[in-house]
Design a protein around this motif. Structure first.
Motif, PDB file in Angstrom:
ATOM      1  N   ALA A   3       0.833  -1.202   0.000  1.00  0.00           N
ATOM      2  CA  ALA A   3       0.000   0.000   0.000  1.00  0.00           C
ATOM      3  C   ALA A   3       0.868   1.253   0.000  1.00  0.00           C
ATOM      4  CB  ALA A   3      -0.918  -0.005   1.218  1.00  0.00           C
ATOM      5  N   ARG A   4       1.965   1.232   0.747  1.00  0.00           N
ATOM      6  CA  ARG A   4       2.878   2.382   0.772  1.00  0.00           C
ATOM      7  C   ARG A   4       3.513   2.590  -0.599  1.00  0.00           C
ATOM      8  NH1 ARG A   4       2.915   6.458   3.790  1.00  0.00           N
ATOM      9  NH2 ARG A   4       3.442   5.440   5.772  1.00  0.00           N
ATOM     10  N   ARG A   5       3.914   1.504  -1.235  1.00  0.00           N
ATOM     11  CA  ARG A   5       4.523   1.605  -2.562  1.00  0.00           C
ATOM     12  C   ARG A   5       3.533   2.229  -3.551  1.00  0.00           C
ATOM     13  NH1 ARG A   5       8.445  -0.808  -5.925  1.00  0.00           N
ATOM     14  NH2 ARG A   5       7.710  -1.192  -8.049  1.00  0.00           N
ATOM     15  N   ASN A   6       2.286   1.762  -3.505  1.00  0.00           N
ATOM     16  CA  ASN A   6       1.274   2.312  -4.409  1.00  0.00           C
ATOM     17  C   ASN A   6       1.025   3.790  -4.126  1.00  0.00           C
ATOM     18  OD1 ASN A   6       0.932  -0.110  -5.739  1.00  0.00           O
ATOM     19  ND2 ASN A   6      -0.776  -0.779  -4.451  1.00  0.00           N
ATOM     20  N   GLN A   7       1.039   4.153  -2.848  1.00  0.00           N
ATOM     21  CA  GLN A   7       0.859   5.547  -2.472  1.00  0.00           C
ATOM     22  C   GLN A   7       1.990   6.407  -3.033  1.00  0.00           C
ATOM     23  OE1 GLN A   7       1.961   6.497   1.415  1.00  0.00           O
ATOM     24  NE2 GLN A   7       0.932   8.486   1.499  1.00  0.00           N
ATOM     25  N   LEU A   8       3.205   5.900  -2.910  1.00  0.00           N
ATOM     26  CA  LEU A   8       4.364   6.653  -3.407  1.00  0.00           C
ATOM     27  C   LEU A   8       4.335   6.775  -4.927  1.00  0.00           C
ATOM     28  CD1 LEU A   8       7.129   5.097  -1.115  1.00  0.00           C
ATOM     29  CD2 LEU A   8       6.034   7.335  -0.873  1.00  0.00           C
TER      30      LEU A   8
ATOM     31  N   ASP B 277       7.017  14.970  -0.106  1.00  0.00           N
ATOM     32  CA  ASP B 277       6.043  15.907   0.448  1.00  0.00           C
ATOM     33  C   ASP B 277       4.640  15.598  -0.059  1.00  0.00           C
ATOM     34  OD1 ASP B 277       7.965  17.233   1.888  1.00  0.00           O
ATOM     35  OD2 ASP B 277       8.200  18.878   0.448  1.00  0.00           O
ATOM     36  N   ARG B 278       4.551  15.299  -1.347  1.00  0.00           N
ATOM     37  CA  ARG B 278       3.241  14.998  -1.936  1.00  0.00           C
ATOM     38  C   ARG B 278       2.637  13.752  -1.304  1.00  0.00           C
ATOM     39  NH1 ARG B 278      -1.146  16.893  -3.184  1.00  0.00           N
ATOM     40  NH2 ARG B 278      -2.220  16.186  -5.034  1.00  0.00           N
ATOM     41  N   ALA B 279       3.480  12.774  -0.993  1.00  0.00           N
ATOM     42  CA  ALA B 279       3.011  11.524  -0.391  1.00  0.00           C
ATOM     43  C   ALA B 279       2.811  11.641   1.108  1.00  0.00           C
ATOM     44  CB  ALA B 279       3.996  10.403  -0.684  1.00  0.00           C
ATOM     45  N   GLY B 280       3.341  12.710   1.699  1.00  0.00           N
ATOM     46  CA  GLY B 280       3.230  12.882   3.143  1.00  0.00           C
ATOM     47  C   GLY B 280       4.141  11.959   3.923  1.00  0.00           C
ATOM     48  N   VAL B 281       5.343  11.690   3.351  1.00  0.00           N
ATOM     49  CA  VAL B 281       6.316  10.823   4.028  1.00  0.00           C
ATOM     50  C   VAL B 281       7.657  11.540   4.077  1.00  0.00           C
ATOM     51  CG1 VAL B 281       5.141   8.736   3.211  1.00  0.00           C
ATOM     52  CG2 VAL B 281       7.095   9.651   1.920  1.00  0.00           C
TER      53      VAL B 281
END
Length: 207
Positions: A20-25, A48-52
């Motif tokens: 899920a994190r990979r897809n978010q990134l 920044d866009r991903a919030g990480v």
């Protein structure tokens, strides 16, 4: 809530399963690459866009090129699958042409702008990018050529040449249609190009 809104709404540091994190990134990276192009985009922008944090981003992708190539692989595969699905959707060759043309229009129209990474990349001088772009173009044409060869009994080399022409016309006209502001409804635009294509390909084999 859209995927973009979810990205914006998710607090920095929220723990997600790795996939899920990979897809978010990847989603965040696509937004940045489409908006800014490869060269202007920065890993800071994507994080920044991903919030990480950047370390989280680098845990999944060692560098900007790795991230770009992962996106390119994803969307090249999506285009190829769309073309294959169009060809498999009917046994009527006229409808196959229409479905294939519409697959390109659908790919180009997608609001995420993924087609820009495939057909309008500012990184085509990078061998790994050029290889992927060329491969998906040829793979799509190869899928079309199988149908042409089977139906017309033309030699495979000739069928492939015709297929490259059909696929090239599809993606170029779809991109023109989008860039011109979609003044013609997608269904009408797709039908115009499929009609032109069918009038040509229906004449084979030449007697």
């Amino acid at each position: 809530m859209t995927a973009i809104e979810q990205t914006e709404a998710r607090p920095r540091g929220t723990r997600l399963p790795r996939r899920a994190r990979r897809n978010q990134l990847l989603g965040a990276a696509q937004e940045v690459f489409v908006a800014q192009g490869y060269h202007a985009a920065a890993m800071d922008d994507i994080a920044d866009r991903a919030g990480v944090s950047k370390p989280v981003l680098y845990q999944h992708f060692p560098g900007k090129l790795d991230l770009y190539l992962a996106l390119l692989d994803q969307h090249c595969d999506a285009l190829l699958q769309a073309v294959r699905a169009a060809l498999a959707s009917t046994t009527d060759n006229k409808q196959r042409v229409a479905a294939t043309m519409d697959a390109y229009f659908g790919f180009v129209e997608d609001e995420g702008g993924a087609f820009r990474l495939v057909f309008e990349s500012d990184l085509t001088n990078e061998p790994a990018v050029r290889e992927r772009v060329d491969k998906v173009s040829l793979d799509c044409a190869d899928a079309v050529s199988e149908v042409i060869s089977e139906d017309t009994k033309l030699p495979r080399e000739q069928a492939m040449l015709l297929a490259v022409g059909l696929c090239g016309m599809a993606q170029i006209t779809a991109r023109y249609w989008l860039g011109a502001g979609q003044k013609i409804p997608r269904d009408t635009a797709s039908k115009l190009i499929s009609s032109l294509s069918w009038r040509g390909i229906a004449g084979f084999p030449i007697q």
